[in-house]
Design a protein around this motif. Sequence first.
Motif, PDB file in Angstrom:
ATOM      1  N   VAL A 179       0.852  -1.172   0.000  1.00  0.00           N
ATOM      2  CA  VAL A 179       0.000   0.000   0.000  1.00  0.00           C
ATOM      3  C   VAL A 179       0.899   1.237   0.000  1.00  0.00           C
ATOM      4  CG1 VAL A 179      -1.556   1.315   1.469  1.00  0.00           C
ATOM      5  CG2 VAL A 179      -1.918  -1.124   1.171  1.00  0.00           C
ATOM      6  N   PRO A 180       0.696   2.154  -0.932  1.00  0.00           N
ATOM      7  CA  PRO A 180       1.577   3.324  -0.964  1.00  0.00           C
ATOM      8  C   PRO A 180       1.311   4.256   0.218  1.00  0.00           C
ATOM      9  CG  PRO A 180      -0.104   3.493  -2.665  1.00  0.00           C
ATOM     10  CD  PRO A 180      -0.298   2.161  -2.009  1.00  0.00           C
ATOM     11  N   MET A 181       2.379   4.639   0.882  1.00  0.00           N
ATOM     12  CA  MET A 181       2.248   5.543   2.028  1.00  0.00           C
ATOM     13  C   MET A 181       3.471   6.433   2.133  1.00  0.00           C
ATOM     14  SD  MET A 181       2.931   3.079   5.304  1.00  0.00           S
ATOM     15  CE  MET A 181       1.678   1.865   4.974  1.00  0.00           C
ATOM     16  N   HIS A 182       3.419   7.416   3.041  1.00  0.00           N
ATOM     17  CA  HIS A 182       4.581   8.262   3.305  1.00  0.00           C
ATOM     18  C   HIS A 182       5.440   7.543   4.327  1.00  0.00           C
ATOM     19  CE1 HIS A 182       2.748  11.370   0.991  1.00  0.00           C
ATOM     20  NE2 HIS A 182       1.692  11.386   1.770  1.00  0.00           N
ATOM     21  N   ILE A 183       6.600   7.068   3.907  1.00  0.00           N
ATOM     22  CA  ILE A 183       7.365   6.151   4.738  1.00  0.00           C
ATOM     23  C   ILE A 183       7.813   6.792   6.055  1.00  0.00           C
ATOM     24  CG2 ILE A 183       9.624   6.579   3.631  1.00  0.00           C
ATOM     25  CD1 ILE A 183       8.155   3.188   4.800  1.00  0.00           C
ATOM     26  N   ARG A 184       8.108   8.099   6.030  1.00  0.00           N
ATOM     27  CA  ARG A 184       8.512   8.751   7.280  1.00  0.00           C
ATOM     28  C   ARG A 184       7.349   8.797   8.268  1.00  0.00           C
ATOM     29  NH1 ARG A 184      13.925   8.736   7.777  1.00  0.00           N
ATOM     30  NH2 ARG A 184      14.941   9.859   6.110  1.00  0.00           N
ATOM     31  N   TYR A 185       6.157   9.054   7.747  1.00  0.00           N
ATOM     32  CA  TYR A 185       4.992   9.084   8.632  1.00  0.00           C
ATOM     33  C   TYR A 185       4.789   7.708   9.263  1.00  0.00           C
ATOM     34  CZ  TYR A 185       3.463  13.575   6.670  1.00  0.00           C
ATOM     35  OH  TYR A 185       3.370  14.882   6.284  1.00  0.00           O
ATOM     36  N   TYR A 186       5.186   6.674   8.512  1.00  0.00           N
ATOM     37  CA  TYR A 186       5.000   5.315   9.022  1.00  0.00           C
ATOM     38  C   TYR A 186       6.090   4.956  10.031  1.00  0.00           C
ATOM     39  CZ  TYR A 186       4.127   0.346   9.241  1.00  0.00           C
ATOM     40  OH  TYR A 186       3.844  -0.904   9.709  1.00  0.00           O
ATOM     41  N   SER A 187       7.339   5.360   9.739  1.00  0.00           N
ATOM     42  CA  SER A 187       8.449   4.885  10.578  1.00  0.00           C
ATOM     43  C   SER A 187       8.628   5.688  11.864  1.00  0.00           C
ATOM     44  CB  SER A 187       9.755   4.897   9.780  1.00  0.00           C
ATOM     45  OG  SER A 187      10.031   6.197   9.333  1.00  0.00           O
ATOM     46  N   PHE A 188       8.295   6.983  11.839  1.00  0.00           N
ATOM     47  CA  PHE A 188       8.540   7.799  13.035  1.00  0.00           C
ATOM     48  C   PHE A 188       7.825   7.298  14.290  1.00  0.00           C
ATOM     49  CE2 PHE A 188      10.808  11.916  13.375  1.00  0.00           C
ATOM     50  CZ  PHE A 188      11.675  11.708  12.314  1.00  0.00           C
ATOM     51  N   PRO A 189       6.546   6.978  14.234  1.00  0.00           N
ATOM     52  CA  PRO A 189       5.872   6.536  15.465  1.00  0.00           C
ATOM     53  C   PRO A 189       6.486   5.278  16.062  1.00  0.00           C
ATOM     54  CG  PRO A 189       4.281   7.030  13.751  1.00  0.00           C
ATOM     55  CD  PRO A 189       5.621   7.071  13.102  1.00  0.00           C
ATOM     56  N   GLY A 190       7.273   4.539  15.269  1.00  0.00           N
ATOM     57  CA  GLY A 190       7.890   3.318  15.785  1.00  0.00           C
ATOM     58  C   GLY A 190       9.162   3.562  16.582  1.00  0.00           C
ATOM     59  N   LEU A 191       9.702   4.779  16.507  1.00  0.00           N
ATOM     60  CA  LEU A 191      10.959   5.053  17.216  1.00  0.00           C
ATOM     61  C   LEU A 191      10.850   4.835  18.722  1.00  0.00           C
ATOM     62  CD1 LEU A 191      12.144   8.242  15.302  1.00  0.00           C
ATOM     63  CD2 LEU A 191      13.303   6.030  15.371  1.00  0.00           C
ATOM     64  N   PRO A 192       9.824   5.389  19.376  1.00  0.00           N
ATOM     65  CA  PRO A 192       9.725   5.154  20.824  1.00  0.00           C
ATOM     66  C   PRO A 192       9.604   3.675  21.159  1.00  0.00           C
ATOM     67  CG  PRO A 192       8.296   6.961  20.165  1.00  0.00           C
ATOM     68  CD  PRO A 192       8.776   6.304  18.907  1.00  0.00           C
ATOM     69  N   GLN A 193       8.911   2.939  20.297  1.00  0.00           N
ATOM     70  CA  GLN A 193       8.772   1.507  20.571  1.00  0.00           C
ATOM     71  C   GLN A 193      10.132   0.801  20.537  1.00  0.00           C
ATOM     72  OE1 GLN A 193       7.021  -1.442  17.722  1.00  0.00           O
ATOM     73  NE2 GLN A 193       5.444  -1.534  19.285  1.00  0.00           N
ATOM     74  N   GLU A 194      10.971   1.215  19.591  1.00  0.00           N
ATOM     75  CA  GLU A 194      12.318   0.625  19.533  1.00  0.00           C
ATOM     76  C   GLU A 194      13.051   0.833  20.850  1.00  0.00           C
ATOM     77  OE1 GLU A 194      14.913   1.798  16.320  1.00  0.00           O
ATOM     78  OE2 GLU A 194      13.221   1.700  14.948  1.00  0.00           O
ATOM     79  N   ALA A 195      12.918   2.043  21.413  1.00  0.00           N
ATOM     80  CA  ALA A 195      13.614   2.356  22.667  1.00  0.00           C
ATOM     81  C   ALA A 195      13.077   1.489  23.805  1.00  0.00           C
ATOM     82  CB  ALA A 195      13.442   3.832  22.999  1.00  0.00           C
ATOM     83  N   THR A 196      11.760   1.369  23.871  1.00  0.00           N
ATOM     84  CA  THR A 196      11.148   0.559  24.929  1.00  0.00           C
ATOM     85  C   THR A 196      11.580  -0.907  24.809  1.00  0.00           C
ATOM     86  OG1 THR A 196       9.254   2.018  25.155  1.00  0.00           O
ATOM     87  CG2 THR A 196       8.924  -0.252  25.838  1.00  0.00           C
ATOM     88  N   LEU A 197      11.573  -1.413  23.576  1.00  0.00           N
ATOM     89  CA  LEU A 197      11.953  -2.818  23.385  1.00  0.00           C
ATOM     90  C   LEU A 197      13.422  -3.045  23.727  1.00  0.00           C
ATOM     91  CD1 LEU A 197       9.996  -3.710  20.116  1.00  0.00           C
ATOM     92  CD2 LEU A 197       9.367  -4.137  22.494  1.00  0.00           C
ATOM     93  N   LYS A 198      14.248  -2.037  23.510  1.00  0.00           N
ATOM     94  CA  LYS A 198      15.666  -2.169  23.865  1.00  0.00           C
ATOM     95  C   LYS A 198      15.817  -2.306  25.390  1.00  0.00           C
ATOM     96  CE  LYS A 198      20.003  -2.293  22.996  1.00  0.00           C
ATOM     97  NZ  LYS A 198      20.504  -3.592  22.526  1.00  0.00           N
ATOM     98  N   VAL A 199      15.038  -1.506  26.123  1.00  0.00           N
ATOM     99  CA  VAL A 199      15.081  -1.625  27.587  1.00  0.00           C
ATOM    100  C   VAL A 199      14.619  -3.022  28.009  1.00  0.00           C
ATOM    101  CG1 VAL A 199      14.148  -0.767  29.772  1.00  0.00           C
ATOM    102  CG2 VAL A 199      14.697   0.844  27.941  1.00  0.00           C
ATOM    103  N   PHE A 200      13.514  -3.484  27.419  1.00  0.00           N
ATOM    104  CA  PHE A 200      13.011  -4.819  27.762  1.00  0.00           C
ATOM    105  C   PHE A 200      14.087  -5.872  27.502  1.00  0.00           C
ATOM    106  CE2 PHE A 200       8.210  -3.817  27.014  1.00  0.00           C
ATOM    107  CZ  PHE A 200       8.226  -3.006  28.129  1.00  0.00           C
TER     108      PHE A 200
END
Length: 245
Positions: A179-200
């Motif tokens: 599905v065509p989307m704006h990739i930055r709009y898609y990837s940015f909200p995932g940044l905090p999750q990456e940080a949380t998962l790193k702590v876990f």
Amino acid sequence: MNRAFRKRLQRLADSPPAISHATELQATVDTLYAQQYLRTLAILQTLTSDNASSVAKNLAEALRQASDQAQQTAARLYPQAIQPIQCRSGCSWCCYEQLQVHILDAVAVAASLSSPLDYRLETRDSHEIRRIFRPCPFLSEEQTCTVYKHRPLPCRAHHSVDAERCRQAVENQDPERQVPMHIRYYSFPGLPQEATLKVFEEMGIDHRPVVLGLAVAALTRDFEKITADWLSGGPAFEECIVLNC
Ligand code: SF4
């Protein structure tokens, strides 16, 4: 090389916006990550032997807020979205899927439900799940999300600039669901999750992806017990883990 071309080239070489934008972008990414990393640690520091369920809810809520903030940041950094986003209430082609999410997404949804979820899935293999095109367990008959405020990160980040392609992806049963989307709009909200998962990961807390419906069903059976086991490093979600991803 004509004069106008040279002038345009010189103007670009003289103006630093691309470089400063890249620098601002990197600084923003680093800040979003670091803030969420520290926030996750701070919440985990409040964990005691009898408050795991509220700590899990706090972690989920903090992550939701951070993801929303990251999404707003993406909109600020990339206001020039070329094609308008076509998502609207009642359009649900992206909901004909059995979501593979992270545990805090399931915690947020489960905490919002007032009765146990009865849900079964015949496979936990990542590739097989992508070939299942039945509606998400939280999609209503009116084609709206019944847990919209608490919907998982993939749903928050997902958007489309071509709803027709979304329809085709489901009707043609395309497991890639391109599905065509704006990739930055898609990837940015995932940044905090990456940080949380790193702590876990560093704390030995299960951070593997789970099947949303299975994890929510497990949580709604005994939220207290499962969150306590999970946050103490136990295998509470073993039966919900996505395989081969
Ligand atoms: S959680 Fe809501 S938005 Fe996400 S797939 Fe299910 S129904 Fe759609």
